[in-house]
Design a protein around this motif. Sequence first.
Motif: not given
Ligand code: Q9C
Length: 387
Positions: A16-17, A128, A181, A184, A192-193, A238, A240, A266, A328, A369
């Motif tokens: 990811e970035l 992501s 997961p 999202h 968001g993964y 979570d 988010h 996010f 998180d 994370y």
């Molecule tokens: N590149 C969950 O916690 N943004 N998703 C990352 C850094 C995505 C979080 C920013 C965050 C997603 C399941």
Amino acid sequence: MIILHDEDTLLHETVELLGSKLIPAFESPSRIKAIVQSINHSGKHDLRTITASAADQTSAVELAKATHSTGYLSHIQHVFKQWLDEGLVEEHGSVLPECFRLHNTANSKLKPPKDTFARPGYYAFDMSSGISQHSWRAIIASANLAVQAAHLLLPTSPTSASATNGDETEAKSVLALCRPPGHHCSGQQAGGYCYINNIALAITTFRHFSPPAQKTRRTSNPHFSSTSRLKFAILDLDFHHGNGTQELFYGDPNVLYVSIHGEDEFPYYTGAASETGPPAPDPAHGTNLNLPLATGSSFDEYLRKLHVALQAVRDFKADYLLVSLGFDTFHLDPLGKFDIRTENYKVMGWQVRSALRDIPGVIALEGGYVVDRLGENLLNFLEGWEI
Ligand code: Q9C
Ligand code: ZN
């Protein structure tokens, strides 16, 4: 606690970035490895390592079709190979989107682009959501864990953990170590993964496999007919907002979605307290409850929101509880901004369970994370849950 795990969930590994730098994604296989190691070391739980059979995989895909479009599922399954064949990605690389679908007055019915390189942008809302060579197997294994957790709670299942423990008020719960997961993700956009909404598949499993007598339930509410469909309450813990889960059930009067999440974080465009379901008199009005919490909030402030959330879940009188469990919210998390400590998770687990002891529940892992603290945070939550 019965805990379900599948080693195939470790196969998804992407990037990811971070700012403008490409890094290994925070959502990594090491998260599950660390959790499994901690659970084993504790010697406390009934950890069941399963492998989705070919039939389980087929069944998970069929159940996923109630939530996700076939075009989307097919894209997630095949895009890596298509990119590889066209020389767009290397064997150990990741497929990432370039151009996202855009609002367009001239063409409201957007179709997926013909260009293989462009297609990921149609089926994702952020960057992501990379796809590596074996991601599909992990995504299906993850979804299957939620499906199998639901099966364990069904009243007629031969493998049933049974709805209760013998004690009428003590319902069973199962934890699914889902990865990737799900919260999202809704119909046809990864982000968001998340790729498949694991919680939604658990609900579809309950709906599809409940014995006819349970599919409709008696209700004491005189404003509804004497029977109504099964009711589900989703508690999203979570950090988010679970935009995907909210979207999927926004118009569904039989599903309550409640979320405590970082305000203005996010995924940015959802999660406001004003999102309460379709306007009255729609029967789904009031079945969505967002409890945004300012970043930097303490555990005391979090607990105040949790009490509101738990009261709403209690009042809804659901047949099943689904918990989207993310760590998180931990104070050291690179993506979260609450001041919650390891020992607080024990209180959190106890609060949720003591309020909802009579409702059978599937707990599905979402984010979190800080890999080397995930295990102890989860063990604390479970310890509180099982007091
Ligand atoms: N590149 C969950 O916690 N943004 N998703 C990352 C850094 C995505 C979080 C920013 C965050 C997603 C399941
Ligand atoms: Zn999260």
